[in-house]
Write a protein that holds these residues in place. Structure first.
Motif, PDB file in Angstrom:
ATOM      1  N   ASN A   1     -21.008  -8.524  36.638  1.00  7.05           N
ATOM      2  CA  ASN A   1     -20.238  -7.934  35.527  1.00  7.05           C
ATOM      3  C   ASN A   1     -21.020  -6.803  34.891  1.00  7.05           C
ATOM      4  OD1 ASN A   1     -22.172  -9.765  34.472  1.00  7.05           O
ATOM      5  ND2 ASN A   1     -21.065  -9.902  32.541  1.00  7.05           N
ATOM      6  N   LEU A   2     -20.269  -5.938  34.211  1.00  6.47           N
ATOM      7  CA  LEU A   2     -20.862  -4.847  33.421  1.00  6.47           C
ATOM      8  C   LEU A   2     -21.658  -3.853  34.252  1.00  6.47           C
ATOM      9  CD1 LEU A   2     -21.897  -6.805  30.199  1.00  6.47           C
ATOM     10  CD2 LEU A   2     -19.956  -5.259  30.494  1.00  6.47           C
ATOM     11  N   THR A   3     -21.379  -3.787  35.542  1.00  6.42           N
ATOM     12  CA  THR A   3     -21.993  -2.727  36.338  1.00  6.42           C
ATOM     13  C   THR A   3     -21.367  -1.385  35.961  1.00  6.42           C
ATOM     14  OG1 THR A   3     -20.409  -3.292  38.070  1.00  6.42           O
ATOM     15  CG2 THR A   3     -22.630  -4.173  38.294  1.00  6.42           C
ATOM     16  N   VAL A   4     -22.064  -0.316  36.293  1.00  4.80           N
ATOM     17  CA  VAL A   4     -21.631   1.017  35.854  1.00  4.80           C
ATOM     18  C   VAL A   4     -20.252   1.344  36.405  1.00  4.80           C
ATOM     19  CG1 VAL A   4     -22.165   3.475  35.973  1.00  4.80           C
ATOM     20  CG2 VAL A   4     -23.998   1.808  35.603  1.00  4.80           C
ATOM     21  N   THR A   5     -20.083   1.179  37.698  1.00  2.00           N
ATOM     22  CA  THR A   5     -18.735   1.220  38.255  1.00  2.00           C
ATOM     23  C   THR A   5     -18.587  -0.110  38.997  1.00  2.00           C
ATOM     24  OG1 THR A   5     -17.126   2.474  39.566  1.00  2.00           O
ATOM     25  CG2 THR A   5     -19.436   2.575  40.282  1.00  2.00           C
ATOM     26  N   GLU A   6     -17.559  -0.257  39.804  1.00  2.54           N
ATOM     27  CA  GLU A   6     -17.326  -1.587  40.359  1.00  2.54           C
ATOM     28  C   GLU A   6     -18.514  -2.075  41.185  1.00  2.54           C
ATOM     29  OE1 GLU A   6     -16.070   1.116  41.548  1.00  2.54           O
ATOM     30  OE2 GLU A   6     -15.660   1.028  43.699  1.00  2.54           O
ATOM     31  N   PRO A   7     -18.777  -3.377  41.132  1.00  2.68           N
ATOM     32  CA  PRO A   7     -19.867  -3.934  41.941  1.00  2.68           C
ATOM     33  C   PRO A   7     -19.465  -3.973  43.411  1.00  2.68           C
ATOM     34  CG  PRO A   7     -18.679  -5.711  40.894  1.00  2.68           C
ATOM     35  CD  PRO A   7     -18.065  -4.417  40.370  1.00  2.68           C
ATOM     36  N   ASN A   8     -20.423  -4.237  44.246  1.00  2.10           N
ATOM     37  CA  ASN A   8     -20.145  -4.459  45.667  1.00  2.10           C
ATOM     38  C   ASN A   8     -19.111  -5.588  45.803  1.00  2.10           C
ATOM     39  OD1 ASN A   8     -20.210  -5.136  48.396  1.00  2.10           O
ATOM     40  ND2 ASN A   8     -22.383  -4.581  48.577  1.00  2.10           N
ATOM     41  N   PRO A   9     -18.004  -5.338  46.479  1.00  2.00           N
ATOM     42  CA  PRO A   9     -16.989  -6.393  46.616  1.00  2.00           C
ATOM     43  C   PRO A   9     -17.549  -7.670  47.228  1.00  2.00           C
ATOM     44  CG  PRO A   9     -16.187  -4.321  47.550  1.00  2.00           C
ATOM     45  CD  PRO A   9     -17.605  -4.078  47.136  1.00  2.00           C
TER      46      PRO A   9
ATOM     47  N   LYS B   1     -25.136  -2.405  33.759  1.00  2.00           N
ATOM     48  CA  LYS B   1     -26.112  -3.064  34.613  1.00  2.00           C
ATOM     49  C   LYS B   1     -26.243  -2.475  36.029  1.00  2.00           C
ATOM     50  CE  LYS B   1     -24.977  -7.400  34.608  1.00  2.00           C
ATOM     51  NZ  LYS B   1     -24.794  -8.877  34.421  1.00  2.00           N
TER      52      LYS B   1
ATOM     53  N   GLN C   1     -18.786  -0.865  48.337  1.00  2.00           N
ATOM     54  CA  GLN C   1     -17.751  -0.415  47.410  1.00  2.00           C
ATOM     55  C   GLN C   1     -16.694   0.495  48.043  1.00  2.00           C
ATOM     56  OE1 GLN C   1     -20.899  -0.916  46.494  1.00  2.00           O
ATOM     57  NE2 GLN C   1     -21.052  -1.397  44.313  1.00  2.00           N
TER      58      GLN C   1
END
Ligand SMILES: [Zn+2]
Ligand SMILES: [Zn+2]
Ligand SMILES: [Zn+2]
Lengths: 636, 636, 636
Positions: free
Chosen positions: B203-211, C105, C367
């Motif tokens: 959560n709260l990664t800059v953009t989406e995390p690695n799926p 993060k 991603q």
């Protein structure tokens, strides 16, 4: 509740924004425009006390001198909605915390938690200092305390200060934790507490908190505003006999204005018709386009009537009157030519003593740089100035007129707003919207209205009383409603003060055998037809009991039941049904009504009937012909 | 999967909410209404153990005594979804944390993180205490564990406990950090880790995390629910042979219900047709208005069939059945008269052993005070009671009917929901919505359906199997699909279990040469026409390979390809195309279908066909005439 | 600004994603497809430096060798947008913080705060290491610094590092805190500071912060990007003479691209026409459906012209060109056949030296696994490859053509975007949208455009200059506008650089007596008609002064005033009014225009006119006939 119309104009002025050289000219121009009152000081703490304990009132002394010398009467504000930056060094924990747990930082205004004892004392202290210095100054004719309590969603704070104060408040209210557990039904979901110290604020719970918990926090939060306010009242009372005023903000309902108003002489409010239409009204896009440059035709009148009820002896002002485009609504068009005059006269017709424009000159800097004044930033007159001057001229030729008690009253109850916001049951259910619908229906029939608090125990003198949405009907009001023709409901007396369902179930009205046995909330676009008349929308109730059914829906289900003059309404009417209900009830109790043309509104004083054309097109009525944004009056 | 219809009624009861004096009368009224089962205890921890280690079961003993003496069979719940306030003093870090990093506080329910070892042990301990005390009590005929795992979005927690547990879970799954880096493709954007301790929650990664990271966290989170559940199962198993039950919540898909169900005897679910329609269904406003007081005509049946698959040997209940308006949906209208009966009969027709109403009496306090029961808060019957009584009466005259295997099966896979929620690729792509569309299309053709987990390895006995949206097809299922007529796709076998794209690319089906070489997501209102038949919407795939094209869009592009009985569908059909696909496939494999009138649905048991009219208007079909909300049955 | 068309193709390649065995074949296939340039390295920090200070360039050496040996020219990227996980151990506080105060993060990319001195130094250090190793390597023909500064909303960070740096920046800018207080008008609401250390970042204030404060933070944040960038530039400059490039992202406007571009040779941008249409354009659903598979017909050209202005001597590339569906927009359809070629040719027609596709092969993990490349994950050609090959073939037969100065120029100013985002005054006011409207209107008349920064001081050579929305007109630009026909406004020169209102009020144009005395923002659906021509929407101004009124609305109010060649426009035109304004102005200054058919666009080079058919249907024009997605060119 029948004070004479004082009908004076005022203006909000910020000498600290302008070079001292122009103050005298400003004052002279105010006077020549017909302005009597000037409000100053309410945001100027950093100039009154640039460092803790170092006071610099010289500039304020000179400003008062210049203004008073020009003949203006001064309202002096306590600057407590804008604590200076150094206050945070004294009280790092004074900031409010929002429902998401985030500290609400310095850098705008209202950056304080009402529960913070240190800041509360500091607020009383600056009021005391001001009272000492200016309390006996005859040039200070009134005082404003703080500014727009609750604006920017500042009543509910989830700070540590609030948590501790809430626990203390609960201990006082419930005495024992068992009493609290019982009152709230905490056995449900094992939410029982062992001590008051365990009770947290009702934010960030996994799913919704206990409504009783949430409502208690609402009541507490309102009480904190009252207590904060009272501290300043007491500080000033020690030094002055001038009337004390607070300027409430339109549709800011998170605290009980009647309670705040109890300790001061005059209620005032800040009236931004076009901003409010864009920013804080449920309305269709079509309605918002129709009244884009005029404001909603009932929003201002509602608040005028409300604050006449909040003010002691009916004394009330408009402390801030929109004079042109504002900066804070989603869209900020200009008023139609004539609207500034119309709004001003409408306030006077509803009994305002003073209508004070916000503000003298548009400051070219900071947050409200795009908020117009009577003068432009370059010192030239803005369009509002000429309208104010026109009102001033008209006032001189207008005989003293007086507020008279209306034939119709509407009960307004802040706790009901909190109860239904806590427990809406349907996404469309907003107490204020229900109230405004009822008020609008009365107005569209040409009626003048008095607003009554739910603490009212005598309604004699009113031919008709409406009480929709009162969460808990006090016994005294319940009894009073029997004194006249009354329509109670929908959603009335449906819960206890603890926000639980009473047994027997509501509305539990004297001499009216009806029980609301089931409620339903309906999505937009779904309605229950009342054939030939209108429909119920948003909210509908199943009514049982032996009372006579006086309105039925298409399925034959009761929509309204009555016994003599007392009716209970079991749904939220659409505008057609509201109109029928009002017309019918008015006829029954001997009130003359007639439907007004689109956008036209009336207001009766003791001697005159005023007409206000909120439409953008001309209108003819009662032998009068009003242009767009036109105002007319005639002896009754 | 062919248990007999037990068809008994039950009710949820909270003796702790009511004065002990009325328990006996309540029990007698339940029995006289035809109710057999009563569920108690699941929210009563604060009354079972008011202080740590001090147990107060006397009231529960007496309640059990009163209820059992009246002839009721008891389901006893473990109260672990409502830990008392004192539990937080033991485990201050037991609370879940939301995706925004905010602690989810005490004050409602489900305030625990599934990964917290201390609370998990405490949950097993209270289950053990209850098991010791009541495990051999013959009056306790079944046990419910916790309540609605995952309700209120509680599966995914971003707490410290979850972070540590996730790292341990990863270490077990991947053994080495290099294996994890490779499996997830962490070389992309330099996301490589040096140790498991470096892996944070996604959560709260800059953009989406690695799926892959996000899906691993989903799998982990589901496993934590299973592990939490298993701890209670083990505690109770040591003391009782009565069946264990969990009550799943409708469309709560964040954990694998099949996995939870594996260790217990009976699956149950909580069926709120009108609440779900308003709250958790993609549907047009027109559809929602059309079924406003009935609920979606396929949502309940879908879950019935799902939980028949989840329950051991097909054993399943409705543990909570909506009996009137609820409180928690955006809008909460009342059921049409007859719907409570309809929902109940529909559950029985799908094989429910018990349908248990939530709840006996509407509690006039706390969060669900506006949620109706069979009785009103004032003890009078609510409309649902008579409908339950009617069902009870009808049940007595109904012969035992039996579930029989359906001709059609639909594969349902929780991991696919997680995969596509992680990687939707188009804002309109929800696995559940795709499933419900497929299910609805089958039902509109009068078909009865079995739901199968993706671990299925034998589909003989089914004439037709649909498998849309299965993210990763297990080899065993892939082989099984060759046993019958099957339609696979869209978006099937498109990713590996790590949520990466396999090579060769999917769907990689035996004996069907087709590759999805490109996918497209489409905004609302855009579709690819399949001339004369319907259209593809939301999602469309480019199909390559030598397989025979059996459906083409207007541009001639393949929409479906087939080899014999196996077809791959390369898009999300609209309802017309779905209907064509079902009608055509059914015809091919010798299943009789006919389109049902609007709102009518059927369900076949071994001996009977049941008809349910979800429409608000009467309906005639098969020589039967059903009123609005009508139910009919006929021997087959 | 008149470089020759180099017109080469490139591709983005990630050798670290693929087995080394296939690199040579990949390189050969690139060359055979007609590709000249290959970009590598920009996300590979964890492979270059797996532990702090341990460099592993062997694989990169071999990749460079393989690619260069095949004849490809290499762009080497600094990998600073993807710091490895170990960097967080060195600098735990290096992460950015969002406006809600949440740390952003690790786990995706761009996880750094531009203000963090330690990470800035580490970025320069890796650039230095790369420069030392490859700066003189003749196979490295250009360098890319970082990747897409500001993408994922990363310019504005509310970290401690940012707070301290902001205070230092303020101290430098204002010297004394009194100067800051005066410049910002902090006397308003008592916001005065006693020291720079008291100034916090402007997030989480109770209501909106002082716009001057907010704009200062915007300027500071842009400066931090520039400073961060400069550190890398300096590190590389010491070691290489190869051109330095940054790849800007479409409509990422939070920093000043002109400022970043000043220190490097080549501007490039990442062009995702279909993603942008879905993700970041104000447009009606109808417009978005119409261009669903083509992209907006003006968005790319606008950016092409912008980056031609940003690049030194007009040198610019498309560094990433969409080759098929992407993964990151709300909906991700495929390009119409022909669009990849069209986009490529359009870039060349606007002067691109290189168009480089993102990316060679779709990586099946992480991603962007659903983001297409020229090859599919299974190594087969994706549809985009053939289109790239077609362009390569066409390029060989195309003579060198040259950019020529356009007849029309449009001023673009990043600070205006920040100013109006800070102080929109109407929910519909976005500077970029106004710019794109103006640009689109010019293009629909067949015009080619040059974009100019607001620092421009000479516009001779342009027949027409448009300057809408420039918050503060620099004196030099103001004077330059007098050199030609110019349309200034709406909302031009309305504020100072401190975001306060100037006195005299704007636009304060030489030889044009007009003052904007009042502004209004209008909701969607409300407009002010300009009879027979079009309408003003969103934004309208009251114009006063003696200038000649050249356009009036239906009420007779001035919409445009002019003196000779200089006009001031007092509202936001709808498309009809824009078209009239452009046609009229063009006619006045001797520019030929003609309205283009729907979806057709042109671009003139020194020798050719290019035609691009963005429509999904064929189009005939100028004797040419273009299929859907067709491209044509003709000698002028
Ligand atoms: Zn105000
Ligand atoms: Zn439940
Ligand atoms: Zn990119």
């Amino acid at each position: 509740m029948s004070s004479g119309l004082q009908r004076a104009l005022g203006v909000c002025y910020y000498p600290e924004h302008w070079p001292e050289e122009i103050w005298a000219r400003d004052a002279a121009r105010m006077v020549s425009a017909g302005i009597t009152w000037v409000r100053i000081g309410e945001f100027a703490w950093s100039r009154m006390e640039p460092e803790p304990g170092r006071f610099t009132f010289d500039w304020l002394d000179r400003a008062i001198d210049v203004l008073a010398s020009a003949g203006l009467r001064i309202v002096l504000g306590t600057p407590t909605c804008t604590p200076p930056r150094w206050m945070l060094d004294r009280f790092p924990d004074m900031l409010a915390v929002d429902a998401m747990g985030r500290v609400r930082k310095f850098g705008s205004r209202r950056h304080y938690c009402f529960s913070h004892a240190g800041y509360r004392a500091a607020s009383a202290a600056i009021a005391d200092v001001l009272g000492q210095r200016y309390g006996q100054d005859p040039r200070i004719h009134a005082w404003q305390l703080d500014n727009e309590y609750g604006c920017h969603d500042t009543v509910l704070s989830y700070s540590e200060a609030a948590r501790h104060a809430f626990q203390d408040w609960l201990a006082t209210r419930y005495d024992t934790i068992d009493a609290l557990n019982t009152a709230w039904g905490n056995v449900f979901w094992s939410m029982e507490y062992d001590s008051f110290a365990q009770v947290d604020l009702p934010n960030l719970t996994v799913t919704e908190p206990n409504p009783s918990h949430a409502l208690a926090f609402r009541r507490f939060s309102s009480d904190q505003v009252v207590a904060y306010h009272t501290a300043q009242v007491e500080a000033l009372r020690a030094h002055t006999d001038a009337p004390l005023i607070h300027n409430y903000m339109g549709r800011v309902l998170d605290f009980d204005h009647f309670e705040v108003g109890r300790s001061i002489e005059i209620a005032s409010w800040d009236s931004y018709p076009i901003g409010f239409l864009s920013d804080r009204l449920e309305a269709t896009p079509a309605h918002k386009s129709h009244y884009l440059q005029q404001g909603d035709p009932d929003m201002q009148a509602f608040h005028h009537d409300l604050y006449r009820a909040v003010g002691r002896d009916g004394r009330w002002w408009v402390m801030e009157q929109q004079p042109g485009p504002v900066n804070w609504a989603p869209y900020n068009p200009a008023p139609l030519p004539g609207m500034v005059r119309l709004w001003t006269w409408e306030a006077f017709a509803h009994g305002a003593e003073v209508v004070s424009y916000f503000r003298w000159r548009q400051a070219p800097f900071a947050q409200e740089q795009m908020h117009s004044g009577l003068l432009r930033p370059d010192d030239a007159p803005a369009p509002g100035l000429a309208e104010a001057e026109k009102v001033a001229a008209e006032l001189r030729s207008m005989p003293e007129v007086c507020v008279q008690q209306a034939q119709v009253a509407l009960v307004f109850d802040y706790a009901s707003e909190w109860a239904w916001a806590t427990l809406p049951q349907g996404a469309g259910f907003r107490y204020f919207a229900l109230m405004l619908d009822a008020y609008r229906a009365l107005r569209k029939r040409g009626l003048s209205i008095d607003i009554l608090p739910s603490t009212t125990s005598d309604v004699t003198g009113y031919k008709l009383v409406l009480a929709p949405g009162v969460a808990t009907l006090p016994e005294s009001l319940k009894r009073a409603l029997g004194q006249t023709t009354a329509i109670v409901g929908p959603r009335c007396n449906a819960v206890t003060e603890e926000l639980t369902i009473p047994t027997p179930m509501g509305p539990d009205l004297p001499d009216l055998d009806v029980t609301v046995t089931r409620v339903e909330s309906l999505p937009p676009g779904v309605e229950r037809s009342v054939p030939g008349i209108g429909a119920v929308q948003h909210w509908t109730e199943t009514l049982e009991g032996s009372a006579q059914v006086t309105l039925r829906d298409a399925d034959g289900a009761a929509v309204m039941v009555s016994n003599g003059a007392l009716s209970y309404l079991g749904g939220w009417p659409d505008s057609a049904l509201w109109d029928h209900l009002i017309a019918d009830a008015a006829a029954r109790c001997g009130i003359d009504t007639q439907p007004l043309p689109d956008g036209l509104r009336c207001r009766d004083t003791k001697t005159h009937r005023f007409y206000f054309n909120y439409a953008a097109t001309p209108c003819a009525f009662d032998g009068l012909s009003l242009p767009a944004a036109g105002v007319a009056w005639a002896r009754r």
